[in-house]
Write an enzyme that holds these catalytic residues in place. Structure first.
Site, PDB file in Angstrom:
ATOM      1  N   ASP A 102      13.533   8.003  -8.273  1.00  0.00           N
ATOM      2  CA  ASP A 102      12.532   7.041  -7.821  1.00  0.00           C
ATOM      3  C   ASP A 102      12.455   5.857  -8.780  1.00  0.00           C
ATOM      4  O   ASP A 102      12.178   6.008  -9.965  1.00  0.00           O
ATOM      5  CB  ASP A 102      11.169   7.736  -7.732  1.00  0.00           C
ATOM      6  CG  ASP A 102      10.170   6.956  -6.892  1.00  0.00           C
ATOM      7  OD1 ASP A 102      10.131   5.726  -7.000  1.00  0.00           O
ATOM      8  OD2 ASP A 102       9.421   7.588  -6.121  1.00  0.00           O
ATOM      9  N   SER A 150       7.675   3.440  -1.925  1.00  0.00           N
ATOM     10  CA  SER A 150       8.301   4.762  -1.891  1.00  0.00           C
ATOM     11  C   SER A 150       8.084   5.468  -0.558  1.00  0.00           C
ATOM     12  O   SER A 150       8.918   6.269  -0.140  1.00  0.00           O
ATOM     13  CB  SER A 150       7.764   5.636  -3.031  1.00  0.00           C
ATOM     14  OG  SER A 150       8.176   5.138  -4.276  1.00  0.00           O
ATOM     15  N   ASP A 349      10.169   5.723 -11.887  1.00  0.00           N
ATOM     16  CA  ASP A 349       9.387   4.697 -11.202  1.00  0.00           C
ATOM     17  C   ASP A 349       8.174   4.289 -12.025  1.00  0.00           C
ATOM     18  O   ASP A 349       7.883   3.103 -12.189  1.00  0.00           O
ATOM     19  CB  ASP A 349       8.959   5.232  -9.836  1.00  0.00           C
ATOM     20  CG  ASP A 349       8.015   4.300  -9.113  1.00  0.00           C
ATOM     21  OD1 ASP A 349       8.437   3.185  -8.767  1.00  0.00           O
ATOM     22  OD2 ASP A 349       6.848   4.692  -8.882  1.00  0.00           O
ATOM     23  N   HIS A 393      14.089   2.690  -4.276  1.00  0.00           N
ATOM     24  CA  HIS A 393      13.967   1.274  -4.608  1.00  0.00           C
ATOM     25  C   HIS A 393      14.140   1.122  -6.107  1.00  0.00           C
ATOM     26  O   HIS A 393      14.204   2.116  -6.841  1.00  0.00           O
ATOM     27  CB  HIS A 393      12.589   0.720  -4.197  1.00  0.00           C
ATOM     28  CG  HIS A 393      11.455   1.538  -4.760  1.00  0.00           C
ATOM     29  ND1 HIS A 393      11.077   1.469  -6.094  1.00  0.00           N
ATOM     30  CD2 HIS A 393      10.648   2.477  -4.202  1.00  0.00           C
ATOM     31  CE1 HIS A 393      10.092   2.321  -6.316  1.00  0.00           C
ATOM     32  NE2 HIS A 393       9.813   2.952  -5.182  1.00  0.00           N
ATOM     33  N   HIS A 528       7.780  -3.312  -7.438  1.00  0.00           N
ATOM     34  CA  HIS A 528       9.145  -3.001  -7.027  1.00  0.00           C
ATOM     35  C   HIS A 528       9.948  -4.291  -6.847  1.00  0.00           C
ATOM     36  O   HIS A 528       9.391  -5.382  -6.827  1.00  0.00           O
ATOM     37  CB  HIS A 528       9.147  -2.233  -5.704  1.00  0.00           C
ATOM     38  CG  HIS A 528       8.420  -0.931  -5.768  1.00  0.00           C
ATOM     39  ND1 HIS A 528       8.122  -0.184  -4.642  1.00  0.00           N
ATOM     40  CD2 HIS A 528       7.917  -0.226  -6.806  1.00  0.00           C
ATOM     41  CE1 HIS A 528       7.475   0.915  -4.985  1.00  0.00           C
ATOM     42  NE2 HIS A 528       7.336   0.897  -6.302  1.00  0.00           N
TER      43      HIS A 528
END
Length: 627
Positions: A102, A150, A349, A393, A528
């Protein structure tokens, strides 16, 4: 003719044995006007022709055999109990492990690779395990924005369809879509989820739940244990997020109601473990009774750089992954079906959101270790299987370069700076918060507490130490030295941390920015980005449809095809839609059209919408991001 006047091309040119005879024949023909009969070719001529033909045929055969061999390696390498292969996928028993990194973009690999080389003295050609299994890249946009979250990213994996940001396996028309995990369970496979964040977070949720928006984590918890239109679809869950399973009358709960989801899970047959002792009792998966629910943190399991100092409290991603693999392998030993397992390196992430390069490199290394363990499992296992890995991502807009001044920059970044750090920025922010609140813990206390919220949050403590006190500033200097290896902090940096309760940035962002500047690591956002992300596989031949640049939905479709679940996916989707049409309260609050439409492709003066700090960073409230 004098030598100097001889034609250049005639100098030193030898005559052939037949040249004189050929010249005489040509002269006779010209004088008599009679055509000369062609000379019959001798054995030497035909021998040359034969050798040439043989060489051409042999070369063609070698090329044909090489092509056939390559095709065989790519499409048919069955293991003893894996059954036959047809059209590039096995037809017998098989396992599929899907790994999600992630928030990990291509630069995360560059950052981590150079960090490991610098920190351990490895040569420049040393690479990560992931590097050796790169097969392609994935495009990540959602239906509502060029930059996905996500939830939409994981819906593309689980359902093989695009949706809006925030959707948990729900489409823009608000219909639920059947997931590869649900279809696998329906077809007789065992299923599992392993994460380092909350088990109710967006990525795991998208495989076993359906809600209109990811914030419905209480409902997600209920669906994951079997309060689901399809009944129980999960056989194993390991991760964090215990607070969503405990009634709000219990310490450590974050539910809005008094439902005891742990008790509900037990009534549905789940075994339950909630701490390191319980995890160790699982014996890395041998002899486990399924279904199993393991929740080892109230919210997220700490970053690996911090968790390693609390190994007696929290299991690692690698330990949980190996436990799940063994448990599912043993449980399917006598079955003609294998298993589907999703493993997520969840907090890569979070490190990107926090712009924390120290947390980032250790999270990627932890994921790389788990990836290696899955490869080892597949190598040992007799059952046919494939590992596919990718990211939903990229997070942070990470760059292994940073311009610190107006002058043209030198081409440098310094990975060794990161090696001096022993803790994440998040951990140091917890310690500073508690110290200011009067708990007076020593630097490098390894306790992990509830993450600091916005200064406006009622959860933030009132400072009990003066932000200008010499004692506090010395504490901060010690914290920087021991936690980040920073000994040259400026007075302004110390002051910002001392006043962090009123700074628009939370303290964790300030700590992360200090180490990033010194390492010359750049970030463009706390959110992101739209960059393409890498695709990995245990065997590029088995994952041939994912080579090259692909839409993220193609990964979901590949998984369904590999497990031969096309018909089950359709049947599950139809059943879920019928249940939603009959009453969709189980999917949570329905979002209005503005939340699910495409509103992200046109410039609308966004730079005017928020107050900007002098540094050009988003101001107050930036920490309330969506992962």
């Amino acid at each position: 003719m004098p030598r100097g006047e001889e034609p250049l091309l005639s100098q030193g040119r030898p005559s052939s044995d037949r040249s004189d005879d050929r010249s005489m024949e040509e002269e006779d023909a010209l004088l008599t006007g009679q055509k000369q009969e062609p000379r019959k070719q001798g054995w030497a001529f035909w021998r040359e022709i034969g050798l040439f033909a043989w060489a051409v045929i042999a070369t063609a055969l070698v090329i044909i055999l090489a092509v056939l061999y390559q095709h065989q390696q790519q499409t048919s390498s069955p293991k003893p109990s894996g059954g036959d292969w047809k059209n590039g996928r096995p037809t017998g028993k098989r396992n599929l492990i899907f790994m999600v990194s992630d928030g990990m973009g291509p630069t995360s690999l560059s950052l981590t690779r150079s960090f490991r080389q610098a920190a351990t003295g490895l040569p420049i050609d040393d690479v990560l395990v992931l590097d050796e299994h790169l097969i392609g890249s994935s495009r990540t946009r959602s239906t509502s924005s060029l930059i996905t979250d996500s939830a939409a990213g994981a819906t593309a994996f689980s359902c093989g369809q695009k949706s809006y940001n925030g959707a948990i396996s729900v489409l823009p028309n608000r219909d639920p879509c059947g997931t590869v995990l649900e279809a696998a369970k329906r077809a007789g496979y065992l299923t599992g989820l392993v994460v380092t964040t909350r088990i109710t977070d967006a990525t795991p949720a998208c495989f076993a739940a359906h809600v209109h928006h990811r914030e419905e984590e209480d409902k997600i918890a209920e669906q994951e244990v079997g309060e689901h239109p399809l009944g129980r679809v999960l056989d194993l869950m390991l991760g964090g997020g215990r607070c969503h399973f405990l009634p709000n009358t219990t310490d450590g709960s974050c539910r809005d109601d008094d439902l005891d989801v742990v008790d509900l899970a037990k009534k549905k047959g789940f075994s339950y473990v909630s701490d390191r002792k319980g995890f160790d009792g699982l014996n890395f998966g041998t002899g486990i009774k399924l279904p199993l629910l393991g929740l080892f943190a109230d919210t997220d399991i700490p970053y690996e750089v911090d968790r390693r100092n609390m190994d007696d409290v929290y299991p690692s991603l690698d330990e949980m992954a190996r436990t799940a693999l063994t448990a599912l392998q043993d449980a399917t030993e006598d079955s003609d079906k294998g298993f589907f397992l999703m493993i997520e390196g969840s907090r890569i992430d979070h490190a990107g959101h926090g712009n924390d390069p120290v947390a980032q490199v250790h999270e990627v290394l932890a994921y790389d270790k788990a990836f290696s363990s899955v490869l080892d499992f597949l190598e040992r296992d007799d059952v046919e299987g494939v590992l596919v890995g990718t990211s939903d991502h990229e997070t942070g807009g990470l760059a292994t370069a940073r311009q610190l001044h107006d002058a043209y920059p030198e081409y440098h970044w310094f990975p060794a700076v990161l090696a001096n750090a022993s803790h994440s920025a998040e951990n140091l922010a917890y310690q500073l918060r508690d110290h200011i609140a009067g708990k007076h813990i020593s630097p490098l206390d390894t306790g992990i507490r509830t993450p600091p919220r916005s200064p406006a949050s009622p959860d933030s403590p009132s400072p009990s130490l003066s932000s200008n006190s010499a004692e506090l500033k010395q504490y901060i200097r010690n914290l920087l030295s021991t936690g980040l290896g920073i000994s040259d902090a400026t007075d302004r940096e110390i002051s910002r941390l001392a006043h962090s309760s009123s700074d628009p940035w939370p303290a964790s962002y300030i700590f992360a920015d200090m180490i990033s500047r010194r390492a010359q690591v750049g970030w463009t956002t706390h959110g992101h980005s739209a960059v393409d992300v890498n695709i990995y596989a245990s065997d590029s031949g088995q994952a041939k449809p994912l080579r090259g640049n692909r839409e993220n939905t193609e990964i979901g479709k590949f998984m369904a095809e590999y497990l031969d679940l096309d018909s089950e996916m359709e049947a599950v989707t139809k059943e879920l839609k019928e249940m939603a049409d009959a009453g969709a309260e189980w999917m949570g609050k329905v979002l209005d059209d503005g939340k699910v439409g495409n509103h992200g492709d046109h410039y609308e003066g966004d730079f005017k919408k928020r107050g900007l700090m002098e540094c050009g960073c988003v101001g107050a409230g930036v920490e309330d991001h969506v992962h």
